[in-house]
Design an enzyme around this catalytic site. Structure first.
Site, PDB file in Angstrom:
ATOM      1  N   THR A  88      41.481  29.000  33.513  1.00 52.03           N
ATOM      2  CA  THR A  88      41.220  30.424  33.657  1.00 52.03           C
ATOM      3  C   THR A  88      42.022  31.172  32.622  1.00 52.03           C
ATOM      4  OG1 THR A  88      41.278  32.317  35.104  1.00 52.03           O
ATOM      5  CG2 THR A  88      43.133  30.836  35.247  1.00 52.03           C
TER       6      THR A  88
ATOM      7  N   GLU B 104      37.111  43.245  36.811  1.00 48.50           N
ATOM      8  CA  GLU B 104      36.928  44.595  36.276  1.00 48.50           C
ATOM      9  C   GLU B 104      35.673  45.256  36.826  1.00 48.50           C
ATOM     10  OE1 GLU B 104      39.293  43.991  32.060  1.00 48.50           O
ATOM     11  OE2 GLU B 104      37.123  43.847  32.090  1.00 48.50           O
TER      12      GLU B 104
ATOM     13  N   ASN C  69      35.963  48.812  30.286  1.00 46.44           N
ATOM     14  CA  ASN C  69      35.922  48.051  29.045  1.00 46.44           C
ATOM     15  C   ASN C  69      35.582  48.884  27.828  1.00 46.44           C
ATOM     16  OD1 ASN C  69      36.612  45.222  29.507  1.00 46.44           O
ATOM     17  ND2 ASN C  69      35.077  45.454  31.121  1.00 46.44           N
TER      18      ASN C  69
END
Lengths: 409, 409
Positions: free
Chosen positions: B205, B285, B404
Site C-alpha cells: 500500500t 479521498e 485533488n
C-alpha cells in the site's frame, strides 16, 4: 479547420487544399439522403431517430465495432450484415442502447432493419442498425417502427438533412458533430459522430456514420476505415469506458464517378475522422480542458498509446488538469504504471512547452507551466525508442461528476 | 472489529478468539518502541516524522514495494537493505515523497538512514526508510536530520507512542490508522498504515509498518507478508494510481518467546492487514460510499481480480455509486472491457442483494436495489469457473475532485 491543425492525431498526407469544415455532414457527398426525426423514444420529445440512405450506384461499406465483450444487439446485427461488405441504409436511434436485452433485444434490432428495408424496398440484410442510450432496457418498438416511416418521409440531401441526422443521435452531447471534406478532385467525404461519456473508443467511437461519393473498392474502403479509426477515434479517451455500442460505419455511393487512389482516400478519411474526434473531445461530459497527451520515443507505437492512455485515464492527473496545476509528479506516477519499457532516470515531461521534468527530476519551475487556458499539451519523452502517439482526453471536473451522478445513462 | 467481519478480503482461518481491534498499533507487540514528532518538513507544523525501533532479540524483517517503474529513493534504499532480511529500525517522513529527485534524492535517503543509525548505535544497512508527500521536490534535510534526534528522544512503548507514529505519516488522511491482534497464544501483531489517494497498492500500500513479537523465521515472515498483502492491500483500489512510494514493512522482535506456526501467523497477519485496509478505504479521498466488488465464478483468481478492478476504477460506475444509482448497465460495460473470459449471456449482477441483472439482461426492478446507505456490495457472477475475489473501492464524489484539484500532492 484545416487538416493541418488536426495532424496531432497521426501522421498522414492530404492534398494541401483539401480542407475539413463543419458546414455539412453525411449528405454532402453525392448519392446520400438523410433525416433525423422525433419518434418518441426519448421521453423528453427530442429528436431520436436517424436514417441515412445510400442511393448508389455503389453500396460498398465497412464498419468497425466495440471490442467490449458485452455487445449491444445492433452491434451484433451490423457486424453480421457487414460480412457482405455493403449497406443500402443505416437506421440509428438514441434514447436506448438495446444492450443487455437478450434475444428479445436482438429481435427488436431485426424488426427495425426489416421495417426500414420494407419501406425502402430493399433487403433487411442491407440495413445497418445502431443504438445509443441507457443499457438494459428494451426499446419502445411501438414508437420506433412508426418513426422509421416518418424518417423516410423526411429524407433529403440538403445540409439541413445531414444536420438533422447528426442531431437525432445525441444523448448527453450538447452539440451535433459533423464534418465534411470536399476534395478538389471532385469527390467528398462527410460524417457525423456522437459521444460525450463512456467514451474510450476501441476499434470505433460511440456512433459515427461517414459517407463518401468516391469510388473505392470494398477491401480498400475497409482497410482505410480501420487505419483511420486506429489513428483517430481510438486515440480519444474521455473516461476509459469503451461502450457496448461503439460503431463507425463508412458508406460509399461512388456517385462522384471519381476513382480515388487508396492512399489518398485513407488520408482524407483520417483527416475527416480527426476533426470529428476533436469535436467529441470538445463536447465531452464536464470538460473544461482539452488535453493532448503525446508520448515520444517509446519502444513501439502500441507502448506509446498505452502510456498516453494510462495518463489520460488517471483521475489524479485529470483533477490536476482541472485545477490548471502543473503537477508532473502525478504524470510520472501514471507513466510509471504503464506497460511500457523505459528508464525512469531519462524521463522528460513538458507541459504547455515548459520542460518541467528533465531526466527523471525537477526541471524548470512549476510557475513556468501556464495551464490556465482551455488547452493543455502534455509531452512525455521516454527516450526508449522512436515511436510516438498522441491521445486526446479531458479533465475530471465537478461537472463530470454532476452529469454522471445526475443522469442514469 | 472481529476477524470474521473482514473475511470478505480473502479466505483464511484465524483462531476464533483472536480479535483485531484499533486500540493500539506498532508498539503493542513486545520489543518495539516508536515515536512521531514535528520535524518541520510540512510547512503547516503538523507531525511529519516517525521512527519505529525493534529492540530484538530477533531482527527478522520483510518488505513489499510498489510495482511502479518510477520508484522513490527510499523504496530503492529499503529494497536494497532488506536483501539481508533484517531491520533494527524504520524512519518515515510525510511532507515529501523524495521521488523523481535523482541521485541527490538517494543521497538524502542514505543520510537519513545514517543519521538514525548513528543515534541508535547500529548500522545504516539495518535501517528502513519510507517517505510520502509531493513528488519531485527534495526533502529539507536541515529539518529532517534534527527531527530524527527529537524522535529518538521521544521513543516509547505505550499505545500513545504507537498512535503518534501512525499520525506523523499522514498526508491527506483524515485519521490515523492502526490495528492490533493480540493472540491468546501469548504473541501479537500491530501495525499502522497511511494512504487516501494515489491508492491502488500493488505488492504494497502507500506506507505501512507492521510489528510482531512472534518468533517466525525470516523466510516464513517474507512468505506470510507477500501472501497477506496479496489478499488485502493489493485488493484496495481507490483511484487506480499505484504510487511511487508504496511500502509495507514487517518487523519481528521475537520478544514474546513464542514460536508461531507459519500458517497461523499468516492468517493473523492477513486479518490485521485486512483491518488496516478497511480503514484506508473508510478514509479515502472524498469517499461517501464504501464499495465492495466481488467477482464470482471467474476462470482464475487473477481474472476475478482484474474484472473487479476494472469496475473499481471506472468513473461511470463510481459516479453512479456516488448517486446511489443502481446503474448495472455501467457495471456490465466495465466488466465487458476486462481481460476476462466469460459469456455475456450468463452475466449476473447483484447490488446490495438485489439481482438486478440476470443472464445478461434485466432482472428485478431498479427500485429493489437500495444503495442509499454508505455500504454498497456489488456481486458479479461470470459463470466461467470457480475462482472469486473481492476488491474494495470508493465512489467518485465532488469531494474527491475538490480535494485533488485543490491540493498538489
Amino acid at each position: 479547420m484545416t487538416v493541418e491543425s488536426s495532424a496531432v492525431l497521426g501522421e498522414r498526407t492530404v492534398t494541401p487544399d483539401a480542407q475539413v469544415d463543419r458546414s455539412a455532414g453525411v449528405t454532402a457527398p453525392a448519392g446520400f439522403r438523410a433525416a433525423g426525426v422525433i419518434a418518441g423514444i426519448k421521453p423528453a420529445g427530442k429528436p431520436d431517430l436517424t436514417v441515412v440512405v445510400n442511393d448508389g450506384p455503389s453500396y460498398a461499406a465497412a464498419g468497425v465495432f466495440t471490442t467490449n465483450k458485452v455487445k449491444a444487439a445492433p452491434v451484433l446485427w451490423s457486424q453480421q450484415v457487414l460480412t457482405a461488405g455493403k449497406l443500402k441504409a443505416v437506421v440509428l436511434n438514441s434514447g436506448g442502447a438495446n444492450a443487455c436485452t437478450g434475444p428479445e433485444g436482438f429481435q427488436d434490432t431485426h424488426k427495425t432493419a426489416e421495417k426500414l428495408a420494407e419501406v425502402l424496398g430493399v433487403g433487411a440484410a442491407e440495413i445497418g442498425v445502431c443504438s445509443t442510450g441507457l443499457i438494459g432496457e428494451r426499446l419502445p418498438m411501438d414508437k420506433l417502427l412508426p418513426g422509421i416511416e416518418a424518417a423516410v418521409d423526411a429524407l433529403g440531401n440538403e445540409p439541413a438533412h445531414g444536420l438533422a441526422a447528426a442531431t437525432a443521435v445525441m444523448t448527453t452531447d450538447n452539440v451535433p458533430k459533423q464534418a465534411v471534406l470536399k476534395h478538389p478532385g471532385g469527390w467528398s467525404i462527410g460524417g457525423f459522430a456522437k459521444g460525450a461519456g463512456m467514451c474510450a473508443p476501441n476499434m470505433a467511437t460511440m456512433l459515427s456514420v461517414i459517407t463518401t461519393d468516391a469510388i473505392v473498392d470494398q477491401p480498400h474502403l475497409d482497410h482505410a476505415l480501420r487505419n483511420a479509426v486506429g489513428k483517430t477515434f481510438n486515440r480519444l479517451d474521455v473516461d476509459g469506458g469503451t461502450s457496448t455500442n461503439d460503431t463507425v460505419l463508412l458508406l460509399s455511393s461512388g456517385a462522384s464517378g471519381v476513382t480515388v487512389p487508396a492512399d489518398e482516400f485513407e488520408a482524407a478519411l483520417t483527416a475527416l475522422a480527426a476533426d470529428l474526434v476533436k469535436q467529441l473531445q470538445a463536447d465531452a461530459e464536464g470538460v473544461t480542458k482539452h488535453v493532448s497527451i503525446t508520448v515520444q520515443n517509446a519502444a513501439t507505437e502500441a507502448e506509446a498509446v498505452a502510456a498516453a492512455k494510462i495518463v489520460a485515464e488517471d483521475n489524479l492527473c485529470k483533477t490536476a488538469f482541472f485545477a490548471s496545476d502543473p503537477n508532473w509528479g502525478r504524470i510520472a506516477m501514471a507513466v510509471g504504471n504503464a506497460p511500457t519499457a523505459f528508464d525512469p532516470s531519462l524521463l522528460d515531461i513538458t507541459l504547455n512547452g515548459a520542460a518541467i521534468c528533465v531526466a527523471g527530476g525537477k526541471g524548470v519551475d512549476r510557475s513556468e507551466a501556464d495551464l490556465s487556458g482551455p488547452e493543455i499539451d502534455v509531452v512525455i519523452d521516454l527516450h526508449a525508442g522512436d515511436a510516438s502517439a498522441t491521445v486526446l482526453t479531458t479533465d475530471l471536473s465537478h461537472a463530470y461528476v454532476e452529469e454522471n451522478s445526475a443522469y442514469s445513462s
